[in-house]
Design a protein around this motif. Structure first.
Motif, short mmCIF file in Angstrom:
data_model
loop_
_atom_site.label_atom_id
_atom_site.label_comp_id
_atom_site.label_asym_id
_atom_site.label_seq_id
_atom_site.Cartn_x
_atom_site.Cartn_y
_atom_site.Cartn_z
N VAL A 45 -14.47 7.01 -2.14
CA VAL A 45 -13.17 6.34 -1.98
C VAL A 45 -12.52 6.13 -3.35
CG1 VAL A 45 -12.04 4.22 -1.23
CG2 VAL A 45 -13.85 5.23 0.17
N GLY B 184 -11.87 13.19 1.00
CA GLY B 184 -10.45 12.89 1.13
C GLY B 184 -9.51 14.05 0.89
N ARG C 266 -5.34 10.57 -5.69
CA ARG C 266 -4.04 10.17 -5.12
C ARG C 266 -3.09 9.70 -6.21
NH1 ARG C 266 -2.35 5.13 -4.37
NH2 ARG C 266 -4.44 4.32 -4.76
N GLU C 267 -3.60 8.88 -7.11
CA GLU C 267 -2.77 8.36 -8.20
C GLU C 267 -2.32 9.48 -9.14
OE1 GLU C 267 -5.19 5.38 -9.97
OE2 GLU C 267 -5.02 4.00 -8.27
N VAL D 168 0.83 -1.21 0.00
CA VAL D 168 0.00 0.00 0.00
C VAL D 168 0.86 1.26 0.00
CG1 VAL D 168 -1.58 1.36 1.42
CG2 VAL D 168 -2.05 -1.05 1.01
N TYR D 169 1.92 1.25 0.81
CA TYR D 169 2.78 2.43 0.96
C TYR D 169 4.18 2.16 0.46
CZ TYR D 169 -1.00 3.87 4.10
OH TYR D 169 -2.22 4.19 4.63
N ASN E 29 -8.95 7.90 -4.40
CA ASN E 29 -7.79 7.13 -4.84
C ASN E 29 -7.35 7.51 -6.25
OD1 ASN E 29 -6.81 5.44 -2.71
ND2 ASN E 29 -8.67 4.21 -2.87
N ARG E 30 -8.29 7.94 -7.10
CA ARG E 30 -7.89 8.44 -8.42
C ARG E 30 -7.08 9.73 -8.28
NH1 ARG E 30 -13.14 6.69 -9.96
NH2 ARG E 30 -13.99 8.80 -9.69
N PHE F 136 -3.48 6.39 1.23
CA PHE F 136 -4.39 5.39 0.69
C PHE F 136 -5.76 5.57 1.33
CE2 PHE F 136 -5.98 1.02 -0.13
CZ PHE F 136 -5.68 0.96 -1.48
N TYR F 137 -6.80 5.25 0.56
CA TYR F 137 -8.17 5.31 1.03
C TYR F 137 -8.81 3.93 0.95
CZ TYR F 137 -7.55 10.34 0.15
OH TYR F 137 -7.09 11.63 0.13
N LEU F 138 -9.62 3.60 1.95
CA LEU F 138 -10.31 2.31 1.97
C LEU F 138 -11.80 2.52 2.16
CD1 LEU F 138 -8.02 0.06 4.21
CD2 LEU F 138 -8.48 -0.25 1.78
#
Length: 210
Positions: free
Chosen positions: A71, A46, A78-79, A29-30, A75-76, A87-89
């Motif tokens: 979420v 987020g 973030r990318e 993840v990291y 995450n998009r 990271f998002y869950l």
């Protein structure tokens, strides 16, 4: 950044959200999985964590949110930004927080924020609120000594309930007798900004794991 529109309220007690999440492989993840971890429970869109991750690359950040489209969107983002410490869950924190935190290496969780959670005003719905006594116990077991929990709400009754539940656990010590006047985080949430612009109060409490 385009915005996905989703339902504002999600009932965490509905059948759809009763299966606990399977923890991810934190090593994948990291980029640097041994960095201290900041957990934001109920991270919404987020954006708070996006900016925190940019400002503090020596921390890892994890956002939990029950609304799955938010979420996926976060995450998009973030990318697109290339953030390898974020990271998002998608999960229901009320039943997934325990398994998630138990899967982490001991001592990594050092900071928790719970900010402006859904107030669920009706008495019969208050069991849907995120800060239940079980959540406090899970955080007490997982948070490293000296770690912090920041609570924020613009609804005084919700803030009082959250504050009192952490006050009632012997592992946590509140850092100020009264509400905190200022946010100790370097980044405000969107809700905090809009609340303060309207001239309305924000109720904050900061706890340390002792």
């Amino acid at each position: 950044m385009s915005i996905v529109r989703v339902r504002e309220h999600v009932n965490p007690l509905s059948k759809k959200y009763q299966t606990p999440i399977t923890p991810p492989d934190w090593q994948t993840v990291y980029a640097l999985p041994d960095q201290p971890l900041h957990l934001d429970i109920g991270c919404g869109k987020g954006r708070f964590l996006l900016e925190m991750a940019r400002q503090q690359p020596d921390w890892n950040f994890l956002g939990l949110e029950i609304r799955e489209p938010l979420v996926a969107q976060a995450n998009r983002w973030r990318e697109e930004l290339g953030l390898v410490n974020l990271f998002y869950l998608f999960c229901n924190a009320n039943n997934s927080l325990g398994p998630l935190l138990e899967s982490l290496p001991a001592g990594l969780l050092q900071r928790v924020t719970i900010q402006f959670p859904d107030p669920w005003f009706k008495r019969k719905h208050q069991k849907r609120r995120v800060v239940q006594p079980e959540i406090v116990i899970v955080l007490a077991n997982a948070l490293s000594t000296g770690g912090s929990v920041l609570l924020q709400s613009d609804v005084e009754a919700v803030a009082v309930e959250m504050r009192d539940r952490f006050d009632n656990h012997p592992a946590f010590t509140r850092q100020h007798r009264d509400w905190l006047a200022d946010n100790p985080m370097p980044v405000p949430t969107e809700r905090e900004v809009s609340t303060l612009k309207r001239g309305e109060p924000v109720y904050r409490a900061l706890f340390l794991r002792t």
